[in-house]
Write an enzyme that holds these catalytic residues in place. Structure first.
Site, PDB file in Angstrom:
ATOM      1  N   SER A 184      -3.729   1.036  14.349  1.00 53.22           N
ATOM      2  CA  SER A 184      -4.421   2.298  14.586  1.00 53.22           C
ATOM      3  C   SER A 184      -4.690   2.409  16.082  1.00 53.22           C
ATOM      4  O   SER A 184      -4.742   1.396  16.799  1.00 53.22           O
ATOM      5  CB  SER A 184      -5.743   2.324  13.811  1.00 53.22           C
ATOM      6  N   ASN A 215       1.476   3.428  -2.435  1.00 51.89           N
ATOM      7  CA  ASN A 215       1.225   4.445  -3.453  1.00 51.89           C
ATOM      8  C   ASN A 215       0.490   5.661  -2.907  1.00 51.89           C
ATOM      9  O   ASN A 215       0.293   6.645  -3.616  1.00 51.89           O
ATOM     10  CB  ASN A 215       0.424   3.847  -4.622  1.00 51.89           C
ATOM     11  N   GLY A 255      -0.890   7.790   1.116  1.00 53.72           N
ATOM     12  CA  GLY A 255      -0.989   7.821   2.569  1.00 53.72           C
ATOM     13  C   GLY A 255       0.319   7.591   3.286  1.00 53.72           C
ATOM     14  O   GLY A 255       1.407   7.967   2.836  1.00 53.72           O
ATOM     15  N   ILE A 256       0.210   6.947   4.444  1.00 55.55           N
ATOM     16  CA  ILE A 256       1.368   6.684   5.286  1.00 55.55           C
ATOM     17  C   ILE A 256       2.373   5.799   4.564  1.00 55.55           C
ATOM     18  O   ILE A 256       3.585   5.952   4.725  1.00 55.55           O
ATOM     19  CB  ILE A 256       0.914   6.021   6.605  1.00 55.55           C
ATOM     20  N   GLY A 257       1.876   4.863   3.767  1.00 58.65           N
ATOM     21  CA  GLY A 257       2.767   3.967   3.040  1.00 58.65           C
ATOM     22  C   GLY A 257       3.677   4.726   2.093  1.00 58.65           C
ATOM     23  O   GLY A 257       4.880   4.443   2.005  1.00 58.65           O
ATOM     24  N   GLY A 277       0.820  -1.202   0.000  1.00 62.38           N
ATOM     25  CA  GLY A 277       0.000   0.000   0.000  1.00 62.38           C
ATOM     26  C   GLY A 277       0.854   1.253   0.000  1.00 62.38           C
ATOM     27  O   GLY A 277       0.544   2.221   0.689  1.00 62.38           O
ATOM     28  N   TYR A 302     -13.490  -2.418  11.243  1.00 63.47           N
ATOM     29  CA  TYR A 302     -12.134  -1.860  11.171  1.00 63.47           C
ATOM     30  C   TYR A 302     -11.408  -2.009  12.508  1.00 63.47           C
ATOM     31  O   TYR A 302     -10.230  -2.366  12.544  1.00 63.47           O
ATOM     32  CB  TYR A 302     -12.237  -0.381  10.790  1.00 63.47           C
TER      33      TYR A 302
END
Length: 285
Positions: free
Chosen positions: A143, A9, A11-13, A7, A169
């Site tokens: 999270s 591409n 956000g945090i990644g 992941g 989630y």
């Protein structure tokens, strides 16, 4: 250093990929969307000067895709120093009107499959390479919601979704920390360590999708002012990927062990049950 960011591409990644690229690492971006991945690679190479950034296709909603991806990594890569399991999806758009979860192609809740089962499968498929490359690390991005009052109900069910109680989630984020702790226990003496990361409140693409759903675009400015940006929010991920002397199995927040962790992380029986269910779900022996 060779790192693999699931992941990476957005956000945090993507923030973690930028930090690691600045350190001279070879970074593999594991993403579903090839166009977004190439756009991320262009951005990362532009701001870091590191040309050693590559894309490999991975769809966490498909165990078949996870296995094909892992096979390719094992064929192409001689070592893997850091695996960052960062990808995640909220419950938004994964339930119909009566809150029944939409199943993945494998028959599980989409959110729980992406947030836990597929990361569990990928990590185990790459464990031999991680051991070969030791000392190596697995970093699981969780999270603060892992601390929410919840429980993991392993009822199999008889509807369209297997394990229908494993949906929300918060449960996926709890599974992240349980998996990290159990992996650390099982990897003692191998040179492979594992860490959970609580990144704090980040204005990432997950929130952007929520705002679009709510159609309250003015909230974008409020969120931008109050929340950390993605690059800052990825600092603890990178800390767990590179810092020496960290204790395996812990949850880290703001580059230190977190004081906000679900007490269920110490439940040996729950961790083992989650591990065994995950083995059965992903057909690992």
């Amino acid at each position: 250093m060779d790192s693999l960011t699931v992941g990476g591409n957005s956000g945090i990644g993507k923030g973690a990929a930028i930090h690691l690229a600045r350190r001279g690492a070879r970074v593999i971006l594991a993403c579903r969307n090839a166009q977004k991945a190439q756009e991320a690679i262009t951005e990362i190479t532009s701001c870091t000067g590191n040309q050693n950034i590559v894309f490999r296709k991975l769809d966490l909603l498909s165990f078949k895709s996870v296995r094909e991806f892992a096979d390719r990594i094992l064929q192409e890569e001689e070592r893997l120093d850091v695996l960052i399991n960062n990808a995640g999806i909220p419950d938004t758009n994964t339930h119909d009107e009566d809150r029944t979860p939409f199943p993945s192609e494998d028959g599980y809740s989409q959110s729980f499959q992406v947030n836990h089962f597929s990361h569990f499968l990928l990590t185990n498929l790459l464990l031999d390479l991680l051991k070969k490359s030791s000392p190596s690390r697995v970093v699981n991005v969780t999270s603060r919601l892992n601390t929410a009052p919840t429980k993991l109900d392993f009822t199999v069910g008889d509807g369209n979704v297997r394990y229908p109680k494993l949906t929300h989630y918060t449960k996926g984020k709890l599974a992240n920390v349980l998996f990290t702790k159990e992996l650390a226990k099982r990897m003692e003496g191998t040179g492979v360590t594992s860490y959970s990361v609580d990144p704090g409140i980040i204005f990432s693409n997950i929130w952007e999708k929520q705002i679009t759903k709510w159609k309250v675009h003015a909230m974008s400015l409020i969120f931008w002012l109050l929340f950390c940006d993605e690059l800052s929010g990825s600092e603890t991920t990178v800390y767990c990927a590179v810092e020496e002397g960290l204790q395996s199995g812990l949850v880290y927040f703001d580059c230190r062990p977190s004081r906000h962790v679900n007490s269920l992380i110490e439940n040996d029986e729950l961790r083992e049950e989650l591990w065994n269910v995950s083995l059965e779900v992903t057909d690992l022996k």
